[in-house]
Design a protein around this motif. Structure first.
Motif, PDB file in Angstrom:
ATOM      1  N   HIS A 124       0.812  -1.214   0.000  1.00 15.98           N
ATOM      2  CA  HIS A 124       0.000   0.000   0.000  1.00 15.98           C
ATOM      3  C   HIS A 124       0.849   1.269   0.000  1.00 15.98           C
ATOM      4  O   HIS A 124       0.661   2.137  -0.848  1.00 15.98           O
ATOM      5  CB  HIS A 124      -0.943   0.002   1.207  1.00 15.98           C
ATOM      6  CG  HIS A 124      -1.858  -1.175   1.259  1.00 15.98           C
ATOM      7  ND1 HIS A 124      -2.943  -1.311   0.421  1.00 15.98           N
ATOM      8  CD2 HIS A 124      -1.854  -2.280   2.036  1.00 15.98           C
ATOM      9  CE1 HIS A 124      -3.565  -2.446   0.679  1.00 15.98           C
ATOM     10  NE2 HIS A 124      -2.924  -3.054   1.659  1.00 15.98           N
ATOM     11  N   ASP A 125       1.778   1.387   0.960  1.00 16.63           N
ATOM     12  CA  ASP A 125       2.522   2.641   1.088  1.00 16.63           C
ATOM     13  C   ASP A 125       4.029   2.446   0.894  1.00 16.63           C
ATOM     14  O   ASP A 125       4.833   3.203   1.432  1.00 16.63           O
ATOM     15  CB  ASP A 125       2.244   3.294   2.442  1.00 16.63           C
ATOM     16  CG  ASP A 125       2.743   2.468   3.621  1.00 16.63           C
ATOM     17  OD1 ASP A 125       3.360   1.395   3.410  1.00 16.63           O
ATOM     18  OD2 ASP A 125       2.526   2.886   4.777  1.00 16.63           O
ATOM     19  N   PRO A 136      11.895   4.322   1.128  1.00 18.36           N
ATOM     20  CA  PRO A 136      12.959   5.323   1.254  1.00 18.36           C
ATOM     21  C   PRO A 136      13.256   5.699   2.701  1.00 18.36           C
ATOM     22  O   PRO A 136      14.423   5.896   3.074  1.00 18.36           O
ATOM     23  CB  PRO A 136      12.414   6.522   0.465  1.00 18.36           C
ATOM     24  CG  PRO A 136      11.451   5.935  -0.506  1.00 18.36           C
ATOM     25  CD  PRO A 136      10.815   4.792   0.221  1.00 18.36           C
ATOM     26  N   ALA A 137      12.223   5.787   3.548  1.00 19.93           N
ATOM     27  CA  ALA A 137      12.439   6.136   4.950  1.00 19.93           C
ATOM     28  C   ALA A 137      13.216   5.047   5.683  1.00 19.93           C
ATOM     29  O   ALA A 137      14.093   5.332   6.509  1.00 19.93           O
ATOM     30  CB  ALA A 137      11.092   6.379   5.632  1.00 19.93           C
ATOM     31  N   GLU A 160      16.871   5.176   4.574  1.00 19.53           N
ATOM     32  CA  GLU A 160      17.565   6.282   5.223  1.00 19.53           C
ATOM     33  C   GLU A 160      17.922   5.934   6.661  1.00 19.53           C
ATOM     34  O   GLU A 160      18.951   6.368   7.183  1.00 19.53           O
ATOM     35  CB  GLU A 160      16.677   7.530   5.174  1.00 19.53           C
ATOM     36  CG  GLU A 160      17.375   8.824   5.571  1.00 19.53           C
ATOM     37  CD  GLU A 160      17.423   9.020   7.089  1.00 19.53           C
ATOM     38  OE1 GLU A 160      18.383   9.661   7.572  1.00 19.53           O
ATOM     39  OE2 GLU A 160      16.511   8.527   7.782  1.00 19.53           O
ATOM     40  N   ALA A 161      17.085   5.119   7.293  1.00 22.54           N
ATOM     41  CA  ALA A 161      17.338   4.707   8.675  1.00 22.54           C
ATOM     42  C   ALA A 161      18.425   3.645   8.779  1.00 22.54           C
ATOM     43  O   ALA A 161      18.923   3.374   9.878  1.00 22.54           O
ATOM     44  CB  ALA A 161      16.044   4.198   9.311  1.00 22.54           C
ATOM     45  N   GLY A 162      18.769   3.002   7.648  1.00 22.25           N
ATOM     46  CA  GLY A 162      19.858   2.029   7.652  1.00 22.25           C
ATOM     47  C   GLY A 162      19.434   0.584   7.590  1.00 22.25           C
ATOM     48  O   GLY A 162      20.239  -0.308   7.879  1.00 22.25           O
ATOM     49  N   VAL A 163      18.195   0.295   7.193  1.00 19.21           N
ATOM     50  CA  VAL A 163      17.721  -1.088   7.151  1.00 19.21           C
ATOM     51  C   VAL A 163      18.577  -1.925   6.203  1.00 19.21           C
ATOM     52  O   VAL A 163      19.086  -1.422   5.191  1.00 19.21           O
ATOM     53  CB  VAL A 163      16.233  -1.123   6.739  1.00 19.21           C
ATOM     54  CG1 VAL A 163      16.048  -0.865   5.244  1.00 19.21           C
ATOM     55  CG2 VAL A 163      15.580  -2.427   7.138  1.00 19.21           C
ATOM     56  N   ASP A 164      18.748  -3.202   6.511  1.00 19.99           N
ATOM     57  CA  ASP A 164      19.606  -4.092   5.731  1.00 19.99           C
ATOM     58  C   ASP A 164      18.848  -4.978   4.750  1.00 19.99           C
ATOM     59  O   ASP A 164      19.428  -5.480   3.796  1.00 19.99           O
ATOM     60  CB  ASP A 164      20.421  -4.989   6.677  1.00 19.99           C
ATOM     61  CG  ASP A 164      21.381  -4.191   7.518  1.00 19.99           C
ATOM     62  OD1 ASP A 164      22.406  -3.752   6.980  1.00 19.99           O
ATOM     63  OD2 ASP A 164      21.103  -3.998   8.713  1.00 19.99           O
ATOM     64  N   HIS A 179      13.885   1.284  -8.324  1.00 19.77           N
ATOM     65  CA  HIS A 179      14.268   2.536  -7.680  1.00 19.77           C
ATOM     66  C   HIS A 179      15.318   2.363  -6.584  1.00 19.77           C
ATOM     67  O   HIS A 179      16.048   3.324  -6.284  1.00 19.77           O
ATOM     68  CB  HIS A 179      13.025   3.218  -7.102  1.00 19.77           C
ATOM     69  CG  HIS A 179      12.055   3.669  -8.141  1.00 19.77           C
ATOM     70  ND1 HIS A 179      12.194   4.843  -8.845  1.00 19.77           N
ATOM     71  CD2 HIS A 179      10.928   3.083  -8.618  1.00 19.77           C
ATOM     72  CE1 HIS A 179      11.204   4.982  -9.710  1.00 19.77           C
ATOM     73  NE2 HIS A 179      10.413   3.920  -9.590  1.00 19.77           N
ATOM     74  N   HIS A 180      15.402   1.166  -6.003  1.00 24.61           N
ATOM     75  CA  HIS A 180      16.363   0.923  -4.922  1.00 24.61           C
ATOM     76  C   HIS A 180      17.000  -0.460  -5.100  1.00 24.61           C
ATOM     77  O   HIS A 180      16.822  -1.350  -4.257  1.00 24.61           O
ATOM     78  CB  HIS A 180      15.676   1.029  -3.566  1.00 24.61           C
ATOM     79  CG  HIS A 180      14.972   2.325  -3.345  1.00 24.61           C
ATOM     80  ND1 HIS A 180      15.646   3.497  -3.034  1.00 24.61           N
ATOM     81  CD2 HIS A 180      13.661   2.657  -3.416  1.00 24.61           C
ATOM     82  CE1 HIS A 180      14.773   4.493  -2.901  1.00 24.61           C
ATOM     83  NE2 HIS A 180      13.564   4.004  -3.135  1.00 24.61           N
TER      84      HIS A 180
END
Length: 388
Positions: free
Chosen positions: A131-132, A138-139, A142-146, A170-171
């Motif tokens: 959904h989101d 992206p958030a 930015e927080a560093g998720v692996d 995109h990522h």
């Protein structure tokens, strides 16, 4: 007319492993439990490799930052749940990466088997939804998720394929898993959409009632065997190895060994981890000892608006229940016992690595009588009184 799959839908309880020859170089101390989390090829190593084949479920009752820290220190990975605002989930990721005992202290030698990134910080995953994801991914990055993983009781959908394709476009640097599925066709669908790993299992979780409510699912052993065959065929055809995760149906410790022998690269567990201090459920005293609260993401208690699109309202019907599990203390001690059992099982099967275990394991079906024979058959209640 509906298509009938002739094969019986089988569970882990219906199988046993046959011992193989144990070589002199094969001991619990020499067993290597490392395993890939994400897609790789002959020319490119996996972006994330687990030190131990355990991940915790994408559930409010299970994967807290505290549990993520404890599991990463023991070589596994947690997927922090996404049934919360993006900012809160990102903050939870930061806490694992930078706080609450993580960061510099991870180099002090107390946790030699820990799972860390290139900077020495503990690794952590996060669940996402269809959904989101455009805002959430992206958030979290930015927080560093692996690693990321789409969370769905049924991942064989165009929505998930579209979301996977978007994330990989995109990522491309972040490993992202898909699922859940129960057959090879669905695995191939998600692998071709870009999934870096695929979760296997529908309706087999201890807190799940999907099969009761919707009549959808498959015995976990049959599902893992089928998807593993599709994974191997996909590798032969494309050169890409896409790991699979067995999620659900793991009632006993030895079921972990069976799942890995049947082809799973790693397992995901909810009830197992919900029992420990680091999980979210409250510790409750009963007449027979302590228990921990445990609830499913498909239950009313979870208010999982992202999975069901109910906007926080009551669900039309539940696919999970709310209950309790026996309290089991600290994660490190509890997981160590399960790992010890896995290591000794692999030794009895003549294996020192998980790929070797998968390729050489021998399985036999279990009749009801042989299943009963597997259990103790003595009176374990008390010591008989001495005759007068």
């Amino acid at each position: 007319m509906a298509q009938l799959i002739a094969e019986v839908s089988r569970t882990f309880n219906e199988f046993l492993l046959l011992p193989n020859r144990t070589r002199t170089d094969c001991s619990a101390a020499t067993v290597d439990l490392s395993t890939p989390l994400s897609r790789y090829t002959a020319d490119e190593a996996p972006a994330v490799e687990l030190r131990s084949p355990f991940t915790s479920a994408i559930m409010q009752a299970v994967s807290t930052p505290d549990l993520a820290i404890a599991l990463a220190r023991n070589g596994g990975l947690s997927f922090l749940h996404h049934n919360q605002p993006v900012e809160d989930q990102a903050a939870a990721v930061r806490r694992v990466k930078n706080g609450a005992g993580a960061g510099p202290s991870e180099g002090d030698g107390r946790h030699p088997g820990r799972l860390v990134d290139a900077a020495g910080r503990l690794r952590v995953g996060a669940g996402i939804n269809t959904h989101d994801y455009r805002e959430r991914v992206p958030a979290l990055l930015e927080a560093g998720v692996d690693a990321l993983c789409f969370d769905s009781s049924d991942g064989y959908s165009d929505w998930q394929a579209q979301a996977l394709t978007w994330v990989k476009k995109h990522h491309p640097e972040i490993p992202v898993g898909g699922g859940n599925v129960v057959d090879g066709e669905a695995f191939t669908f998600l692998a071709e959409a870009g999934a870096d790993f695929v979760k296997v299992g529908v309706g087999g979780g201890s807190i799940c009632i999907t099969r009761d409510q919707k009549g959808i699912g498959r015995g976990q052993a049959s599902a893992v065997l089928d998807v593993a065959a599709a994974r191997d065929a996909f590798r032969e055809r494309t050169g890409a190895y896409v790991p699979i995760c067995s999620d659900g149906g793991l009632v006993h410790d030895y079921h972990v060994a069976l799942a890995l022998a049947m082809g799973a690269d790693f397992v995901m567990m909810g009830r197992f981890f919900a029992r420990f201090d680091q999980a979210a459920g409250a510790k409750v005293a009963t007449r027979d000892g302590f228990v921990k609260e445990y609830w499913g993401e498909g239950s009313n208690r979870a208010r999982n608006w992202q999975r069901y699109g109910q906007g926080g309202r009551e669900l039309v019907f539940e696919e999970g229940v709310d209950g309790f599990v026996p309290y089991a203390g600290d994660l490190t001690e509890g997981l160590a016992l399960t790992v010890a059992k896995l290591r000794t099982t692999m030794v009895s099967c003549g294996s020192t690595t998980l790929p070797e275990f998968r390729s050489t394991a021998r399985l036999t079906l279990v009749s009801d009588q042989s299943f009963q024979e597997s259990h103790a058959n003595v009176d374990l209640r008390t010591t008989p009184a001495t005759a007068s």
